[in-house]
Design a protein around this motif. Structure first.
Motif, PDB file in Angstrom:
ATOM      1  N   TYR A 140       0.862  -1.173   0.000  1.00 22.96           N
ATOM      2  CA  TYR A 140       0.000   0.000   0.000  1.00 22.96           C
ATOM      3  C   TYR A 140       0.897   1.222   0.000  1.00 22.96           C
ATOM      4  CZ  TYR A 140      -3.446  -3.427   1.513  1.00 22.96           C
ATOM      5  OH  TYR A 140      -4.251  -4.520   1.595  1.00 22.96           O
ATOM      6  N   SER A 141       0.732   2.060  -0.990  1.00 21.84           N
ATOM      7  CA  SER A 141       1.541   3.274  -1.075  1.00 21.84           C
ATOM      8  C   SER A 141       1.072   4.271  -0.025  1.00 21.84           C
ATOM      9  CB  SER A 141       1.398   3.884  -2.474  1.00 21.84           C
ATOM     10  OG  SER A 141       2.123   5.076  -2.563  1.00 21.84           O
ATOM     11  N   LEU A 142       2.006   4.752   0.779  1.00 22.55           N
ATOM     12  CA  LEU A 142       1.685   5.735   1.810  1.00 22.55           C
ATOM     13  C   LEU A 142       2.363   7.054   1.466  1.00 22.55           C
ATOM     14  CD1 LEU A 142       2.251   3.505   4.977  1.00 22.55           C
ATOM     15  CD2 LEU A 142       0.087   4.057   3.873  1.00 22.55           C
ATOM     16  N   ASP A 143       1.608   7.952   0.890  1.00 28.35           N
ATOM     17  CA  ASP A 143       2.118   9.277   0.580  1.00 28.35           C
ATOM     18  C   ASP A 143       0.954  10.259   0.586  1.00 28.35           C
ATOM     19  OD1 ASP A 143       0.817   9.207  -2.013  1.00 28.35           O
ATOM     20  OD2 ASP A 143       2.492   8.015  -2.733  1.00 28.35           O
ATOM     21  N   ALA A 144       1.221  11.518   0.281  1.00 25.52           N
ATOM     22  CA  ALA A 144       0.198  12.556   0.354  1.00 25.52           C
ATOM     23  C   ALA A 144      -0.953  12.317  -0.617  1.00 25.52           C
ATOM     24  CB  ALA A 144       0.832  13.922   0.101  1.00 25.52           C
TER      25      ALA A 144
END
Length: 107
Positions: A91-95
């Motif tokens: 899961y990509s965790l960014d803004a």
């Protein structure tokens, strides 16, 4: 007036008790085993300088845990994306991501 210090529970130079070595779990190093099933809180943190082997250690632990504990769930926060573990779900965790990281602790 400052509060007095609590009474010491551990005193230096006490006679050493012989410990029975528990060799269950994952061998982490020289006679050091980690078995999360025997711990009250089976969490772990791996810290070290760049190039010290943190990623390789984490990959080895994540590879071995399911063989010892088939129902275990492993959550790894990898900000560099260089782990590439078998059967991983990322899961990509960014803004811009619809996902977030919100940790709560239950005791």
């Amino acid at each position: 007036m400052p509060k007095p210090l609590p009474t010491a529970t551990l005193k230096p130079n006490q006679s050493k008790k012989t410990l029975i070595a528990d060799t269950s779990g994952i061998l982490l190093g020289d006679k050091v085993y980690w078995n999360p099933a025997q711990l009250r809180n089976g969490h772990a943190a791996i810290l070290g300088t760049s190039g010290s082997g943190k990623t390789q250690t984490l990959k080895a632990i994540a590879h071995e845990l399911p063989s010892l504990f088939p129902d275990i769930k492993i959550v790894i926060t990898d900000f560099h994306g260089d782990l590439e573990l078998p059967s991983e779900v990322c899961y990509s965790l960014d803004a811009e991501s619809p996902y977030g990281l919100n940790l709560t602790m239950n005791s």
